[in-house]
Design an enzyme around this catalytic site. Structure first.
Site, PDB file in Angstrom:
ATOM      1  N   SER A   1       0.782  -1.288  -0.236  1.00 12.97           N
ATOM      2  CA  SER A   1      -0.012   0.022   0.046  1.00 12.97           C
ATOM      3  C   SER A   1       0.871   1.213   0.012  1.00 12.97           C
ATOM      4  O   SER A   1       2.494   1.272   0.367  1.00 12.97           O
ATOM      5  CB  SER A   1      -1.110  -0.301   1.191  1.00 12.97           C
ATOM      6  OG  SER A   1      -1.842  -0.918   1.293  1.00 12.97           O
ATOM      7  N   ASP A  53       7.627  -8.992  -4.116  1.00  9.11           N
ATOM      8  CA  ASP A  53       6.611  -8.931  -4.506  1.00  9.11           C
ATOM      9  C   ASP A  53       7.300  -9.962  -5.549  1.00  9.11           C
ATOM     10  O   ASP A  53       6.290 -11.544  -5.794  1.00  9.11           O
ATOM     11  CB  ASP A  53       5.990  -7.727  -5.866  1.00  9.11           C
ATOM     12  CG  ASP A  53       6.096  -6.444  -4.910  1.00  9.11           C
ATOM     13  OD1 ASP A  53       5.838  -5.425  -5.645  1.00  9.11           O
ATOM     14  OD2 ASP A  53       5.896  -6.673  -3.478  1.00  9.11           O
ATOM     15  N   HIS A  95       9.285   3.533  -3.323  1.00 12.70           N
ATOM     16  CA  HIS A  95       9.353   3.544  -1.832  1.00 12.70           C
ATOM     17  C   HIS A  95      10.275   4.694  -1.501  1.00 12.70           C
ATOM     18  O   HIS A  95      10.692   4.312  -0.162  1.00 12.70           O
ATOM     19  CB  HIS A  95       9.776   1.857  -1.662  1.00 12.70           C
ATOM     20  CG  HIS A  95       9.252   0.921  -1.633  1.00 12.70           C
ATOM     21  ND1 HIS A  95      10.196   0.480  -3.535  1.00 12.70           N
ATOM     22  CD2 HIS A  95       7.548   0.758  -2.161  1.00 12.70           C
ATOM     23  CE1 HIS A  95       8.380  -0.374  -3.793  1.00 12.70           C
ATOM     24  NE2 HIS A  95       7.604  -0.589  -3.331  1.00 12.70           N
ATOM     25  N   ASP A 129      13.600   0.742   4.246  1.00 12.06           N
ATOM     26  CA  ASP A 129      13.108   1.250   5.657  1.00 12.06           C
ATOM     27  C   ASP A 129      13.260   0.781   6.958  1.00 12.06           C
ATOM     28  O   ASP A 129      12.498   1.556   7.663  1.00 12.06           O
ATOM     29  CB  ASP A 129      11.359   0.866   5.332  1.00 12.06           C
ATOM     30  CG  ASP A 129      11.340  -0.533   5.433  1.00 12.06           C
ATOM     31  OD1 ASP A 129      12.219  -1.416   5.586  1.00 12.06           O
ATOM     32  OD2 ASP A 129      10.540  -0.886   4.542  1.00 12.06           O
ATOM     33  N   ASP A 180      12.935  -1.777   9.379  1.00 10.13           N
ATOM     34  CA  ASP A 180      11.877  -2.565  10.085  1.00 10.13           C
ATOM     35  C   ASP A 180      12.835  -3.943   9.855  1.00 10.13           C
ATOM     36  O   ASP A 180      11.808  -4.787  10.525  1.00 10.13           O
ATOM     37  CB  ASP A 180      11.012  -2.411   8.871  1.00 10.13           C
ATOM     38  CG  ASP A 180      11.318  -2.667   7.969  1.00 10.13           C
ATOM     39  OD1 ASP A 180      11.462  -3.147   7.245  1.00 10.13           O
ATOM     40  OD2 ASP A 180      10.356  -3.323   7.288  1.00 10.13           O
ATOM     41  N   SER A 183      11.567 -11.040   4.450  1.00 14.17           N
ATOM     42  CA  SER A 183      12.623 -11.438   5.302  1.00 14.17           C
ATOM     43  C   SER A 183      11.074 -13.234   5.518  1.00 14.17           C
ATOM     44  O   SER A 183      11.867 -14.559   5.514  1.00 14.17           O
ATOM     45  CB  SER A 183      12.856 -10.717   6.432  1.00 14.17           C
ATOM     46  OG  SER A 183      13.990  -9.991   6.271  1.00 14.17           O
ATOM     47  N   GLY A 209      14.414 -15.308  -4.923  1.00 19.74           N
ATOM     48  CA  GLY A 209      14.797 -14.152  -4.676  1.00 19.74           C
ATOM     49  C   GLY A 209      15.419 -14.019  -5.310  1.00 19.74           C
ATOM     50  O   GLY A 209      15.731 -12.587  -5.454  1.00 19.74           O
ATOM     51  N   THR A 214      23.001 -10.511   0.800  1.00 22.40           N
ATOM     52  CA  THR A 214      21.663 -10.720   1.675  1.00 22.40           C
ATOM     53  C   THR A 214      21.796 -11.647   2.547  1.00 22.40           C
ATOM     54  O   THR A 214      23.478 -12.716   2.837  1.00 22.40           O
ATOM     55  CB  THR A 214      20.914 -10.714   0.724  1.00 22.40           C
ATOM     56  OG1 THR A 214      21.560 -12.508   0.512  1.00 22.40           O
ATOM     57  CG2 THR A 214      21.481 -10.327  -0.962  1.00 22.40           C
TER      58      THR A 214
END
Length: 576
Positions: free
Chosen positions: A58, A115, A222, A402, A404, A448, A487, A495
């Protein structure tokens, strides 16, 4: 740097409240009970036609639910703000359209790791249930002269794919025909963004800062960094710079645009640009293209795919022929194209009951045994470790994402703790890993969550009928192979895979006769921790961090650090 003000009810309910308001005011839409999924309210009309599903995080409104309707999308699956949607919800959407009689389903996905992972796993599960599903990944970003392994990001050009696919589906085209046509469309377009300000996820600080006299070229939707920071330019010069970059012969992601070309132009408000400025930019774009001898077959100006309140604009150019123009012109009832329905607003829209699970759904039955107490101890240690690392992981993530990563892993830890309190976990290794995979896919969120879900799902397979030490080495390898498949990352791409791959190499010693678990695992943990630290000096090759300059990545990758922390906790739990 303060948290930006938002007119919301709560940070946690943003995505759900937005979709509820949209559905309340539009009788052509309905929610899928129990999921963050919006579908056409006339699902019976798609019987015998291909269904089109899209979605993503969103915060990009009116994308994606604004493009649902006759002649466009059948439905969308929404995630939290800037977060990929849940695999279970994507699968539920596929089941809903399949059970409504669709002649196949096309998933239209923007090229972001999360995604691709979530939609990819849902596709595999739907196919296992017998559904006819294909996926097209849109990467229309023209920012990077030499795109990284992660590829071109999916931007506003995705709405043109929605439109072309929708017109074809409405005309009765087959799934393969639509897939082939839109795959060609994705290769014939380019998008470039320009921003005057950052955006901020509700409850968080802005993603970056720009000086009063600066603008950024080529950033993502983003708030990911762009390719160049410039002094503020007049609109005409700014647009000329954008088009020149998009068509530069040295740019590997350029659009081959020359005199005589015919295009559809989309001038897209990234969220916070005034309509006054948007009109000025649109005029600049038309004049710029005309000077190059380009014919603008159609021009769309408005807010089509935003980045919350970012004050910026993106230009999308699609090379078209007469057939494509006809498909762009085809009738649609999707409100964001725009088409608005003249009907009363109500909050009492009828919901579609959640569809029944398909015949291929795996059922997990808890089986307890002598190992249950050890499983609880080890999982408890892992949860404690992740909770203690929360702020450290967030801080590491702010450099490339971001911010988080810690929240995401802490959310997983709390979900596992709650699961353990509800009853004993399965003792059988395959059942345990499969149950954990389902739990993390549902509760963890973010890339993740899907990566761990993929890893655990695949790792469970070698353990179905054996649990000797070599089987655990096979399980580790199987999990890593699944992560790489969907991925797109490889060892050395900075990563979480770097930590896991280093550990897996050490675990190969379990296949040797007389191998002892704890010494081998201890070596594996040490190598995982060393690999996590080594990501500090790596250039990111996958994930969101791949769009950040390596000079700005001065800390180890948070996902790699988290994975090494999980392995350390596993070792300590087994030793304890």
């Amino acid at each position: 740097m303060e948290v930006s003000k938002k007119l919301i009810n709560s940070v946690a309910s943003c995505a759900d409240d937005s979709l509820a308001g949209l559905v309340a005011c539009n009788p052509g839409l309905q929610l899928l009970r129990g999921h963050r999924v919006v579908l056409r309210s006339d699902l019976a009309a798609i019987r015998g036609r291909v269904a089109l599903l899209s979605g993503g995080g969103s915060g990009h409104e009116p994308a994606h639910a604004g493009y649902i309707g006759q002649g466009m999308l059948t439905g969308v699956v929404a995630g939290a703000v800037f977060t990929s949607p849940a695999v279970g919800s994507i699968l539920a959407a596929v089941r809903a359209v399949t059970q409504a009689g669709a002649a196949g389903t096309l998933l239209i996905v923007k090229n972001y790791t999360g995604d691709r992972l979530n939609f990819g796993l849902a596709l595999e599960r739907a196919r296992a249930e017998g559904a006819d599903v294909r996926m097209v990944v849109v990467g229309d970003d023209s920012a990077f002269a030499a795109p990284k392994k992660a590829g071109r990001r999916g931007l506003c050009g995705t709405i043109l794919v929605h439109k072309v696919a929708g017109a074809l589906a409405e005309a009765g085209a087959s799934l393969n025909e639509i897939f082939e046509k839109v795959s060609a469309v994705t290769k014939a377009m380019g998008t470039l963004g320009l921003s005057l300000s950052p955006c901020s996820v509700p409850g968080s600080k802005p993603t970056f800062q720009l000086a009063e006299d600066e603008m950024e070229l080529g950033l993502g939707i983003h708030g990911e960094a762009g390719v160049r920071r410039m002094k503020l330019l007049p609109a005409d010069e700014a647009v000329e710079t954008m088009v020149a970059h998009m068509t530069d012969p040295s740019n590997a992601s350029r659009l081959p645009l020359g005199p005589g070309s015919s295009v559809v132009l989309v001038v897209n408000n990234l969220g916070g640009l005034s309509c006054l400025e948007l009109g000025i930019v649109a005029g600049s774009a038309v004049r710029c293209l005309e000077r190059r001898g380009v014919r603008i077959a159609r021009a769309l100006v408005g807010s089509f795919m935003t980045a919350l309140e970012m004050a910026g604009v993106s230009l999308t150019l699609l090379l078209v022929d007469e057939e494509l123009v006809r498909l762009i012109d085809a009738k649609t009832t999707a409100m964001a194209w725009p088409n608005l329905a003249a009907a009363p607003a109500t909050s009492q829209r009828q919901e579609l009951p959640a569809p029944k699970e398909g015949p291929g759904t795996v059922q997990h039955q808890a089986t307890t045994g002598p190992g249950t107490a050890r499983v609880q101890l080890v999982l408890g240690r892992v949860c404690s470790a992740l909770l203690s690392m929360e702020e450290k992981l967030n801080e590491l993530d702010r450099a490339a994402g971001d911010g988080d990563c810690g929240h995401t892993h802490a959310r997983a830890a709390r979900a596992i703790q709650e699961w353990l309190r509800a009853g004993p976990p399965p003792a059988a290794p395959a059942q345990l890993l499969s149950a954990l995979a389902d739990l993390l896919l549902e509760k963890m969120g973010g890339s993740s969550g899907v990566l761990y879900g993929l890893f655990l799902t695949a790792a469970a397979q070698p353990l179905l009928d054996r649990s000797d030490l070599p089987a655990w080495a096979d399980a580790m390898d199987a999990g890593i192979q699944a992560m790489q498949k969907y991925g797109g990352a490889a060892p050395g791409d900075r990563t979480m895979l770097d930590s896991l791959f280093a550990a897996a190499q050490a675990l190969h010693a379990l296949r040797s006769p007389g191998a002892k678990l704890l010494p081998v695992l201890s070596t594996a943990v040490q190598r995982a921790e060393a690999a996590a630290e080594a990501t500090r000096s790596m250039e990111a090759g996958a994930g969101r961090a791949s769009y950040i300059s390596s000079a700005q990545l001065l800390q180890p990758d948070p996902g790699a650090v988290a994975a090494a922390g999980v392995l350390r906790a596993l070792l300590e739990g087994l030793q304890g």
